[in-house]
Design an enzyme around this catalytic site. Structure first.
Site: not given
Ligand code: SAH
Ligand code: SF4
Length: 394
Positions: A116, A129, A136, A140, A143, A191-192, A223, A245-247, A324, A367
């Site tokens: 997508e 985007c 991926c 996480c 996600c 994806g990463e 990212s 992505s620190l989180h 989200n 996201c």
């Molecule tokens: N894989 C890469 C890039 C894609 S994700 C990464 O993880 O950085 C883009 C951003 O959306 C990342 O910061 C990811 O952690 C965040 N993200 C993933 N799932 C999410 C969700 N359910 N709600 C909000 N942000 C989310």
């Molecule tokens: Fe992959 Fe980024 Fe989603 Fe983590 S947040 S599963 S690295 S796409």
């Protein structure tokens, strides 16, 4: 449960994009490969540079999808091109338009897999985007993409094609005087990107080429979840803006929600950020922080975040992302009040911490909500493979 391997290197090698009639898809080749392909079909040496430049301009500056439209190229050469090459874009199998103007494209590649891309219009910009993989490997927990069982790297051509088909849909090629609708690119889709480094690099080089699409590297952001060994290369070899992505601000929490943290821990990631080539105040690193209720959103977390970013002397901006939700997930988004408090604390520490407005939630385009049906293909494949190995009918 981990359903597939996690590693530093691509899982599935990209295929060469050749159709059954063995015509090469000319879209997505880098300039050197295009030049070599032209030499192979008999374009004379002395005309190679000029022809490469002309064709490149037609493909990426004008967006043509037919050799016949390349007016400044002689009939003979056009015939030769059509005999050996295709200009083939993947199809948009579904386009969804959100009430807020966001558009989500499900894009189907030659092998049937889908990924997508999302277009997000704002007052002063339009951001696309883009995905780097189908699925991926990193799982996480918050996600949706991470729940896909099938993962494969996208080729450079497939990554560039996401921009081309979005420009087609937005009518962006038609009248160059209208200005661009896509002004910014973020590698934040499925994806990463740093696990598919070579293809992402090639694709971004094509997008940045001054004679083609001409995206400025300052308007491209990649990212990563923190693939430390490739972060420096990203700065040195691609030179785009970095988002990380620190989180979480503690290793135990980060490892729980992002399994990659067991491999590259929080401090290792922050050290890699401090060493990111080109990071300075005018070009800050963005730290993404998803707001998960009761997990990472306390006042203490906010204060620790400020302390960490200062400890590593990072030119940083924090992007707070309201979580989200997606079907079946076990997390909740922090309350608006707490997100605001968190943001105020980080701002109070002298670091900018805007709250990202979720876009396209009604079409699951925000996201972390992206997930294509490609896993169905994988399950069917798995059934067939099982049937083949056991002699049972699938
Ligand atoms: N894989 C890469 C890039 C894609 S994700 C990464 O993880 O950085 C883009 C951003 O959306 C990342 O910061 C990811 O952690 C965040 N993200 C993933 N799932 C999410 C969700 N359910 N709600 C909000 N942000 C989310
Ligand atoms: Fe992959 Fe980024 Fe989603 Fe983590 S947040 S599963 S690295 S796409």
């Amino acid at each position: 449960m981990q359903t597939h391997p996690t590693g530093d290197e691509p899982i599935v090698q990209p295929r060469v994009d050749i159709d059954p009639h063995s015509k090469l898809n000319i879209l997505g080749l880098d300039r050197e490969t295009l030049k070599a392909a032209l030499a192979d079909i008999g374009v004379p040496d002395k005309a190679l540079n000029m022809r490469t430049k002309q064709i490149w301009g037609w493909l990426y500056h004008r967006g043509v999808s037919d050799f016949a439209a390349m007016h400044n190229i002689s009939k003979d050469i056009k015939a030769l091109l059509a005999e050996h090459f295709l200009i083939k874009r993947p199809e948009i199998s579904e386009a969804q338009y959100s009430e807020d103007g966001t558009r989500k494209y499900l894009i189907k590649f030659a092998d049937g897999n889908e990924a997508e891309a999302v277009y997000i219009p704002d007052e002063d910009r339009g951001t696309l985007c883009i995905s780097s993989q189908v699925g991926c490997t990193l799982n996480c927990k918050f996600c949706h993409t991470g729940t896909m069982r099938l993962v494969r790297n996208l080729t450079a051509a497939e990554i560039v094609a996401q921009l081309l088909v979005a420009r087609d849909d937005l009518g962006e090629w038609d009248d160059p005087t209208l200005g661009r609708r896509i002004t910014n690119i973020v590698m934040m889709g499925m994806g990463e990107p740093l696990y598919n480094f070579d293809n992402v690099k090639k694709a971004l080089e094509i997008m940045m080429d001054p004679e083609g699409i001409q995206m400025s590297r300052r308007r491209i952001t990649l990212s990563t979840s923190g693939v430390v060994p490739h972060m420096e290369r990203c700065g040195k070899e691609i030179g785009v803006n970095l988002a990380v992505s620190l989180h979480a601000v503690r290793d135990d929490v980060r490892s729980d929600i992002m399994p990659i943290n067991k491999k590259y821990g929080l401090h290792e990631v922050l050290r890699a950020c401090a060493n990111y080539p080109g990071a300075h105040n005018a070009r800050r690193i963005t730290f993404e922080y998803v707001m998960l209720k009761g997990i990472n959103d306390s006042d203490d977390d906010a204060r620790e975040l400020v302390r960490l970013l200062k400890q590593y002397d990072l030119p940083a901006k924090v992007n707070l992302i309201p979580f989200n939700p997606w079907p079946g997930v076990n997390y909740e988004c922090s309350s608006w009040k707490q997100i605001k408090r968190f943001s105020d604390i980080v701002y109070g520490g002298g670091i900018s911490a805007p709250i990202r407005t979720p876009r396209g939630r009604d079409i699951m385009a925000a996201c972390g909500q992206l997930k294509s049906a490609s896993e169905k293909v994988s399950k069917a494949d798995a059934r067939r493979a099982l049937a083949a190995s056991t002699g049972l009918v699938a």
